[in-house]
Design a protein around this motif. Structure first.
Motif, short mmCIF file in Angstrom:
data_model
loop_
_atom_site.label_atom_id
_atom_site.label_comp_id
_atom_site.label_asym_id
_atom_site.label_seq_id
_atom_site.Cartn_x
_atom_site.Cartn_y
_atom_site.Cartn_z
N LEU A 118 27.02 16.13 -11.14
CA LEU A 118 25.56 16.27 -11.06
C LEU A 118 24.91 16.11 -12.44
N PHE A 119 25.50 16.75 -13.44
CA PHE A 119 24.93 16.64 -14.78
C PHE A 119 24.94 15.19 -15.26
N ARG A 120 26.06 14.50 -15.09
CA ARG A 120 26.12 13.10 -15.53
C ARG A 120 25.12 12.26 -14.75
N LEU A 121 24.98 12.50 -13.44
CA LEU A 121 24.02 11.77 -12.62
C LEU A 121 22.60 11.92 -13.17
N PHE A 122 22.19 13.17 -13.41
CA PHE A 122 20.82 13.41 -13.88
C PHE A 122 20.62 12.92 -15.31
N ASP A 123 21.65 13.02 -16.13
CA ASP A 123 21.54 12.55 -17.51
C ASP A 123 21.41 11.03 -17.57
N ILE A 124 22.12 10.34 -16.70
CA ILE A 124 22.07 8.87 -16.69
C ILE A 124 20.83 8.35 -15.97
N ALA A 125 20.52 8.91 -14.79
CA ALA A 125 19.40 8.43 -13.98
C ALA A 125 18.04 8.81 -14.58
N LYS A 126 17.98 9.93 -15.26
CA LYS A 126 16.77 10.42 -15.91
C LYS A 126 15.55 10.45 -14.98
N PRO A 127 15.64 11.25 -13.90
CA PRO A 127 14.45 11.38 -13.04
C PRO A 127 13.34 12.12 -13.80
N PRO A 128 12.08 11.95 -13.35
CA PRO A 128 10.99 12.64 -14.03
C PRO A 128 11.21 14.16 -14.02
N PRO A 129 10.87 14.86 -15.04
CA PRO A 129 10.24 14.41 -16.29
C PRO A 129 11.25 14.05 -17.39
N ILE A 130 12.54 13.94 -17.06
CA ILE A 130 13.53 13.65 -18.10
C ILE A 130 13.20 12.34 -18.80
N LYS A 131 12.89 11.31 -18.03
CA LYS A 131 12.58 10.00 -18.64
C LYS A 131 11.37 10.11 -19.56
N TYR A 132 10.38 10.89 -19.15
CA TYR A 132 9.19 11.10 -19.99
C TYR A 132 9.58 11.75 -21.31
N PHE A 133 10.33 12.86 -21.23
CA PHE A 133 10.76 13.55 -22.45
C PHE A 133 11.60 12.63 -23.33
N ASP A 134 12.48 11.86 -22.70
CA ASP A 134 13.35 10.94 -23.43
C ASP A 134 12.53 9.92 -24.21
N ALA A 135 11.42 9.49 -23.63
CA ALA A 135 10.58 8.47 -24.27
C ALA A 135 9.60 9.05 -25.28
N LYS A 136 9.13 10.26 -25.06
CA LYS A 136 8.02 10.77 -25.86
C LYS A 136 8.42 11.76 -26.95
N ILE A 137 9.47 12.51 -26.76
CA ILE A 137 9.83 13.52 -27.76
C ILE A 137 10.87 12.93 -28.70
N LYS A 138 10.50 12.82 -29.94
CA LYS A 138 11.34 12.17 -30.94
C LYS A 138 12.13 13.19 -31.75
#
Length: 168
Positions: A118-138
């Motif tokens: 599950l962790f690898r799935l969510f880390d790779i797929a990056k559903p919202p808001p993960i994708k947002y944080f990944d793109a915006k928080i530097k």
């Protein structure tokens, strides 16, 4: 993925030459290819199996907080040295996040294996808001934070599975 550029991997000697680099690259597991994040998560699981059963919850909570804080610094510094926001070989973020998951799920092999998937799935797929944080928080915090959120998703699903009696 936020600039998780597939750039050249640094030499093992360069990684091993500095404690911050060694930590950011997951004790060298981030140099393994393909799927560096999965290798780092597997190493985290092995370390957890060896060390965590002997530790108290308070010790584990303190360790996780310190590992997160040190990871923010180390990942930021190493990413800056490599001139990328989040090098694919930086896997300390996966390790710390998965330790959080392991701390809060049942200690059986099946539960931990499910949590790993599950962790690898969510880390790779990056559903919202993960994708947002990944793109915006530097910076190092950004490197670490999106994996903590992926861990939160994995923990939510695991809590539902535990409540449904899957791991009894």
């Amino acid at each position: 993925m936020r600039n998780r550029v597939r750039v050249a991997y640094p030499a093992p000697r360069w990684v091993a030459g500095d404690p911050g680099r060694l930590i950011a690259f997951g004790l060298g597991s981030g140099l393994l290819r393909p799927a560096s994040g999965t290798w780092g998560t597997l190493l985290a699981w092995l370390i957890w199996a060896a060390a965590a059963p002997a530790a108290s919850d308070l010790a584990l909570a303190i360790f996780l907080a310190l590992a997160f804080a040190y990871g923010c610094w180390a990942c930021h510094r190493v990413a800056r040295e490599l001139q990328v926001d989040d090098h694919v070989g930086i896997v300390w973020d996966e390790m710390v996040a998965f330790w959080l998951v392991l701390w809060l799920v049942p200690g059986t092999f099946l539960a931990q294996l499910t949590a790993f998937g599950l962790f690898r799935l969510f880390d790779i797929a990056k559903p919202p808001p993960i994708k947002y944080f990944d793109a915006k928080i530097k910076g190092g915090f950004g490197v670490m934070w999106d994996d903590i959120v992926a861990a939160g998703y994995a923990l939510l699903v695991m809590a539902i599975l535990v409540r449904l009696g899957v791991f009894t």
